[in-house]
Design a protein around this motif. Structure first.
Motif, mmCIF file in Angstrom:
data_model
loop_
_atom_site.group_PDB
_atom_site.id
_atom_site.type_symbol
_atom_site.label_atom_id
_atom_site.label_comp_id
_atom_site.label_asym_id
_atom_site.label_seq_id
_atom_site.Cartn_x
_atom_site.Cartn_y
_atom_site.Cartn_z
ATOM 1 N N ALA A 209 -1.571 -5.337 -9.343
ATOM 2 C CA ALA A 209 -2.360 -5.571 -8.131
ATOM 3 C C ALA A 209 -3.090 -6.902 -8.245
ATOM 4 O O ALA A 209 -3.329 -7.408 -9.347
ATOM 5 C CB ALA A 209 -3.361 -4.436 -7.913
ATOM 6 N N TRP A 211 -6.393 -9.030 -5.987
ATOM 7 C CA TRP A 211 -7.305 -9.105 -4.848
ATOM 8 C C TRP A 211 -8.129 -10.377 -4.967
ATOM 9 O O TRP A 211 -8.295 -10.945 -6.042
ATOM 10 C CB TRP A 211 -8.211 -7.881 -4.784
ATOM 11 N N GLY A 232 5.761 -4.069 -1.654
ATOM 12 C CA GLY A 232 4.341 -3.823 -1.811
ATOM 13 C C GLY A 232 3.598 -3.828 -0.492
ATOM 14 O O GLY A 232 4.192 -3.997 0.579
ATOM 15 N N THR A 233 2.288 -3.666 -0.567
ATOM 16 C CA THR A 233 1.431 -3.641 0.611
ATOM 17 C C THR A 233 0.380 -4.733 0.492
ATOM 18 O O THR A 233 -0.198 -4.934 -0.581
ATOM 19 C CB THR A 233 0.719 -2.279 0.743
ATOM 20 N N VAL A 234 0.129 -5.432 1.594
ATOM 21 C CA VAL A 234 -0.863 -6.501 1.636
ATOM 22 C C VAL A 234 -1.784 -6.283 2.822
ATOM 23 O O VAL A 234 -1.320 -6.140 3.961
ATOM 24 C CB VAL A 234 -0.206 -7.890 1.743
ATOM 25 N N ALA A 250 -5.869 -8.048 -0.483
ATOM 26 C CA ALA A 250 -5.637 -6.995 -1.468
ATOM 27 C C ALA A 250 -4.146 -6.706 -1.457
ATOM 28 O O ALA A 250 -3.590 -6.325 -0.423
ATOM 29 C CB ALA A 250 -6.426 -5.732 -1.119
ATOM 30 N N ALA A 251 -3.484 -6.927 -2.602
ATOM 31 C CA ALA A 251 -2.030 -6.778 -2.687
ATOM 32 C C ALA A 251 -1.670 -5.907 -3.880
ATOM 33 O O ALA A 251 -2.179 -6.112 -4.983
ATOM 34 C CB ALA A 251 -1.365 -8.147 -2.816
ATOM 35 N N ALA A 252 -0.798 -4.945 -3.650
ATOM 36 C CA ALA A 252 -0.399 -4.033 -4.721
ATOM 37 C C ALA A 252 0.840 -3.261 -4.281
ATOM 38 O O ALA A 252 1.304 -3.398 -3.147
ATOM 39 C CB ALA A 252 -1.531 -3.063 -5.059
ATOM 40 N N ARG A 254 2.804 0.091 -3.048
ATOM 41 C CA ARG A 254 2.372 1.025 -2.003
ATOM 42 C C ARG A 254 1.548 2.171 -2.564
ATOM 43 O O ARG A 254 0.649 2.697 -1.899
ATOM 44 C CB ARG A 254 3.598 1.556 -1.270
ATOM 45 N N HIS A 257 -2.040 0.495 -3.825
ATOM 46 C CA HIS A 257 -2.845 -0.242 -2.856
ATOM 47 C C HIS A 257 -4.021 0.563 -2.313
ATOM 48 O O HIS A 257 -5.151 0.052 -2.275
ATOM 49 C CB HIS A 257 -1.976 -0.764 -1.708
#
Length: 269
Positions: A209, A211, A232-234, A250-252, A254, A257
């Motif tokens: 992750a 951030w 991933g999710t942003v 914030a990126a990580a 799924r 996140h």
């Protein structure tokens, strides 16, 4: 469809990045003595690299605009409207570059109607080229990559960045609070250098992750597309859509996140 030659853009990034790497070796032998000298060298090398990329892209794609808003948040807000334009960070991690650390990169992104559709992040020190195309995945040296698969934040290796200069907008305090919240809930927290490269590491699973607080949207867009195309999710640090005004990133994966955002929103105990 991006309407651009991906191979040409990747080759251009490698060419400019490798030229910077040759200068990086020289810089290691004669580091700058103070901030003024560092700033002077940065303006020269960053300007030369940026002009080489801009000139080649405008020759091949004269209809695509070029944004000079890297250091201008207001320009970034105005640019995120409509049409196609390039954003570029020729020397992401400049302080690392001039101090002889290897964690710097060259980043490029094509924005269409406010959304990134192509990005490339090149690490010349390790000859690693990350790129992503909207709807077509993310890749490292041509091999498809994916975000990590850890299930719990307490097992995660995470990273962030702090403001280069102390500002009066509250970003420094947000950073300190975020570090306190996430460090107490994750396994390892690091601050590595180039923002684009740290996000590329999230896309490839090397980091779980990333951030950052603030409003440096242009710094985050190339890596944000990599993470999204890697599965991933942003979002911003509050969990709202990324890129729509201030609010950080914030990126990580799924899975992680929601845990990252929850940690950032909790009060310090």
């Amino acid at each position: 469809m991006t309407g651009i030659d991906i191979a040409f853009c990747i080759g251009l990034m490698k060419e400019v990045g490798d030229d910077l790497y040759a200068k990086f070796a020289e810089t290691q032998r004669t580091p700058p003595h103070d901030f003024e000298e560092l700033a002077q060298r940065f303006r020269q090398l960053n300007g030369q690299a940026g002009e080489a990329i801009r000139s080649a892209l405008q020759t091949n794609y004269p209809a695509i605009r070029w944004s000079d808003g890297e250091f201008d948040p207001e320009e970034q807000r105005q640019a995120m409207r409509s049409g196609d334009y390039w954003i570029c960070d020729p020397m992401d991690g400049a302080f690392h570059f001039f101090q002889g650390f290897t964690f710097w990169s060259t980043a490029l992104c094509l924005i269409r109607d406010g959304v990134p559709v192509f990005s490339a992040v090149y690490d010349p020190c390790h000859r690693e080229l990350f790129h992503a195309v909207q709807g077509e995945g993310a890749y490292l040296n041509g091999v498809r990559i994916g975000a990590g698969k850890k299930q719990e934040l307490k097992h995660a290796v995470v990273a962030t960045s702090h403001p280069t200069l102390v500002s009066k907008d509250g970003t420094l305090m947000q950073t300190v609070q975020g570090l306190s919240r996430v460090m107490s809930r994750s396994m390892i927290t690091r601050i590595l250098g180039s923002v684009s490269l740290q996000l590329a590491y999230v896309a490839s699973g090397r980091l779980d992750a990333y951030w950052e607080h603030g409003n440096d949207t242009f710094d985050w867009l190339p890596g944000a597309l990599l993470v999204q195309e890697a599965g991933g999710t942003v979002t911003n640090t509050e969990g709202r859509p990324f890129g729509q005004g201030p609010g950080g990133i914030a990126a990580a994966s799924r899975t992680l996140h929601p845990q990252l955002v929850a940690a950032l929103r909790e009060e310090v105990v």
